[in-house]
Design an enzyme around this catalytic site. Structure first.
Site, short mmCIF file in Angstrom:
data_model
loop_
_atom_site.label_atom_id
_atom_site.label_comp_id
_atom_site.label_asym_id
_atom_site.label_seq_id
_atom_site.Cartn_x
_atom_site.Cartn_y
_atom_site.Cartn_z
N ALA A 20 88.19 6.47 -49.35
CA ALA A 20 87.57 7.54 -48.58
C ALA A 20 87.83 7.40 -47.08
O ALA A 20 87.34 8.21 -46.29
CB ALA A 20 86.08 7.59 -48.87
N GLY A 21 88.55 6.36 -46.69
CA GLY A 21 88.85 6.20 -45.26
C GLY A 21 87.60 6.01 -44.42
O GLY A 21 87.46 6.58 -43.35
N ALA A 28 94.06 -0.46 -43.22
CA ALA A 28 94.38 -0.09 -44.61
C ALA A 28 93.45 1.01 -45.09
O ALA A 28 93.89 1.99 -45.72
CB ALA A 28 94.29 -1.32 -45.51
N SER A 29 92.17 0.87 -44.81
CA SER A 29 91.20 1.90 -45.21
C SER A 29 91.55 3.23 -44.56
O SER A 29 91.55 4.29 -45.22
CB SER A 29 89.79 1.47 -44.82
OG SER A 29 88.93 2.58 -44.65
N ARG A 139 78.30 0.63 -45.74
CA ARG A 139 78.05 -0.78 -46.00
C ARG A 139 76.60 -1.16 -45.67
O ARG A 139 76.05 -2.09 -46.25
CB ARG A 139 79.05 -1.64 -45.24
CG ARG A 139 80.51 -1.25 -45.56
CD ARG A 139 81.41 -2.41 -45.78
NE ARG A 139 80.92 -3.28 -46.84
CZ ARG A 139 81.48 -4.44 -47.18
NH1 ARG A 139 82.53 -4.87 -46.52
NH2 ARG A 139 80.99 -5.19 -48.15
N GLU A 175 78.02 -9.36 -40.38
CA GLU A 175 78.94 -9.06 -41.48
C GLU A 175 79.10 -10.25 -42.42
O GLU A 175 80.04 -10.32 -43.21
CB GLU A 175 80.29 -8.59 -40.91
CG GLU A 175 80.18 -7.35 -40.03
CD GLU A 175 80.36 -6.01 -40.77
OE1 GLU A 175 81.16 -5.94 -41.71
OE2 GLU A 175 79.69 -5.02 -40.37
N HIS A 253 87.31 -8.38 -39.19
CA HIS A 253 86.51 -9.57 -39.50
C HIS A 253 87.37 -10.79 -39.16
O HIS A 253 88.59 -10.74 -39.26
CB HIS A 253 86.17 -9.65 -41.00
CG HIS A 253 85.20 -8.62 -41.47
ND1 HIS A 253 85.40 -7.88 -42.62
CD2 HIS A 253 84.02 -8.21 -40.97
CE1 HIS A 253 84.38 -7.06 -42.80
NE2 HIS A 253 83.54 -7.24 -41.82
N CYS A 377 88.23 -11.63 -49.03
CA CYS A 377 87.15 -10.64 -48.90
C CYS A 377 86.35 -10.54 -50.18
O CYS A 377 85.17 -10.21 -50.16
CB CYS A 377 87.71 -9.25 -48.63
SG CYS A 377 88.67 -9.11 -47.13
O1 SUG Z 1 84.18 -3.26 -44.61
N1 SUG Z 1 86.61 -1.64 -46.57
C1 SUG Z 1 85.87 -2.85 -46.25
C2 SUG Z 1 86.76 -4.06 -46.39
C3 SUG Z 1 85.99 -5.35 -46.25
C4 SUG Z 1 86.88 -6.54 -46.19
N2 SUG Z 1 86.11 -7.72 -46.10
C5 SUG Z 1 86.45 -8.83 -45.41
N3 SUG Z 1 87.40 -8.82 -44.52
N4 SUG Z 1 85.74 -9.89 -45.61
C6 SUG Z 1 85.29 -2.77 -44.83
O2 SUG Z 1 85.97 -2.24 -43.96
C7 SUG Z 1 86.85 0.73 -47.05
C8 SUG Z 1 86.19 1.77 -47.93
C9 SUG Z 1 86.90 3.10 -47.89
O3 SUG Z 1 87.52 3.44 -46.88
O4 SUG Z 1 86.80 3.85 -48.89
C10 SUG Z 1 85.99 -0.49 -46.79
O5 SUG Z 1 84.79 -0.39 -46.76
#
Ligand code: SUG
Length: 453
Positions: A20-21, A28-29, A139, A175, A253, A377
């Site tokens: 869902a970005g 990447a998200s 989150r 976090e 992170h 992660c």
């Molecule tokens: O919080 N991605 C998570 C990835 C978490 C990675 N965790 C660590 N590095 N420990 C975040 O950004 C993306 C969900 C979306 O876009 O649909 C997301 O929440």
């Protein structure tokens, strides 16, 4: 010394895994927003990774996903009526809220909590503080279920304490373990705690500029609150500030740019503001905790691996683990094998004099990686003595037969394609609840979800 081992608790990917970005600052998200996901493949990749660790002789356990879409949150946002009506209305009038409430982001359990083993705490209990995850709406709805799940697993109050999350608001984001590294000669010995933060919530503070492109997620004040709640003494804690340029390059992170295990810290030279000073402080503190012992700091120069390559391949989001035989193995994303420069760096690292790494293994986590979630992660490290471990519900550990059962469970319940329009499908909610209900039985946890009460 207590005979203790590090147990990796991996988050099982939930049935609503989608793109869902939602995470600005997580490249990447952001770049996979709106693409089609495959929850079944995602969950199977996660399980295969857990099995790989278990096969290396690293104790492996499972944390269940949260209920999604989060109906209670949608109701708190003012949607009323029957559940299908709530989902439909949210999809129509506030699609971003539905996406946030449907995210399977709780799979990335390195953000679930910060953990201090009993060897480090004054009351001899293992301390957990669920992360408030205040910086992202999708989150920030995780901590309550996280606390409930942790309390269901770490139930013995004489050995474990699950604190309340650090109060959020005003930029006081926490976090969890993704910004925390424990260094020690052996998992069961006293640990040095490295807390990495991006900003100060209560002052402008610090010589370096703030990130300009993306916001920092972790506040110094939150890290300090966790250390205080766990009773860690200043003699065992080092705070380091993330480099704003790293945050701007997509390092949201610290576990995207550094990884530690026992006495080893592998880090990018641009991970911190004043990396040299940070390493000097770590060496000093480590040396006074364990006289005669030294830290093995492995800096990765930018000329070998740029910040960009580090973020693209998630090299530092590898799991660095001590195996059954005592050697260390780096479990890295397959993307590191595919990028020539990073692979060449790893080859050189393995043969470098004094390098404690015995091997690198690559894992395919494509589905999670597209949301910015690599091997590290997906796991929460919990150092436990044998006696502490014996108090846990045995069903959470990944035995060969439980692995088979979980694979069968995923294949029975998970869809192999999901797009935004599916998130409002009442059948998806039903399927997810049925799956989670069976999962709590499979893991021997009892009712932990609202819908089971
Ligand atoms: O919080 N991605 C998570 C990835 C978490 C990675 N965790 C660590 N590095 N420990 C975040 O950004 C993306 C969900 C979306 O876009 O649909 C997301 O929440």
């Amino acid at each position: 010394m207590s005979p203790a081992a590090e147990v990796n608790f991996d988050g099982l990917v939930g049935p609503t895994h989608n793109y869902a970005g939602l995470s600005a600052g997580n490249l990447a998200s952001m770049s996979h927003r709106g693409t089609r996901s495959n929850p079944r493949a995602a969950a199977l990749q996660g399980l295969a990774k857990m099995k790989r660790l278990a096969d290396l002789g690293v104790p492996q356990a499972v944390l269940p996903p949260h209920e999604r879409p989060a109906l209670a949150t949608l109701r708190a946002l003012g949607f009323t009526g029957r559940e299908p009506d709530v989902l439909r209305a949210a999809a129509r009038t506030a699609p971003a809220l539905l996406a946030a409430c449907a995210s399977a982001s709780n799979m990335w359990v390195a953000n679930a909590a910060t953990v201090s083993p009993s060897a480090d705490t004054p009351d001899g209990r293992v301390h957990f503080t669920p992360a408030n995850l205040a910086s992202k709406f999708h989150r920030a709805i995780e901590p309550a279920q996280t606390a409930r799940t942790l309390r269901a697993i770490f139930r013995d109050a004489t050995r474990f304490v699950v604190h309340e999350p650090v109060p959020a608001g005003g930029g006081c984001g926490d976090e969890g373990a993704a910004n925390h590294t424990r260094l020690t000669p052996r998992h069961g010995a006293r640990g040095l705690h490295l807390f990495v933060y991006g900003h100060r919530a209560f002052s402008a503070g610090g010589a370096a500029a703030r990130p300009t492109r993306f916001a920092s997620r972790q506040a110094f004040e939150a890290s300090a609150a966790v250390a205080r709640a766990h009773g860690l003494s200043p003699q065992q804690v080092v705070y380091a500030r993330q480099h704003p340029a790293a945050i701007d390059a997509g390092v949201f992170h610290n576990d995207v740019i550094a990884v530690g295990n026992e006495q080893v810290l592998l880090y990018h030279e641009n991970a911190f503001v004043d990396s040299r000073g940070v390493i000097a402080a770590l060496r000093r503190t480590y040396g006074s905790l364990h006289p005669g012992r030294t830290l093995t700091a492995l800096p990765v120069p930018a000329r070998r691996v740029s910040l960009r390559q580090a973020v693209r391949t998630y090299l530092f989001n590898s799991q660095l683990v001590t195996t059954e035989t005592g050697g260390m193995v780096l479990v890295a994303p397959a993307d590191c094998e595919e990028e020539r420069t990073v692979k060449a760096f790893l080859d050189d690292l393995l043969t470098a004099p004094g390098c404690p790494l015995r091997a690198v293994q690559f894992v395919d986590l494509r589905e999670s990686m597209r949301n910015g979630g690599g091997p590290a992660c997906l796991r929460l490290r919990v150092v436990l003595t044998a006696a502490e471990r014996n108090t846990l519900p045995p069903g959470v550990f990944l035995t060969p037969s439980r692995y088979d059962a979980l694979v069968a469970w995923v294949k029975r319940h998970y869809r192999d394609r999901l797009e935004f329009s599916d998130l409002a499908d009442p059948a998806l909610l039903e399927e997810s609840r049925r799956a989670l209900d069976q999962l709590t039985t499979l893991l021997g946890l009892g009712p932990i979800y609202d819908f089971q009460r």
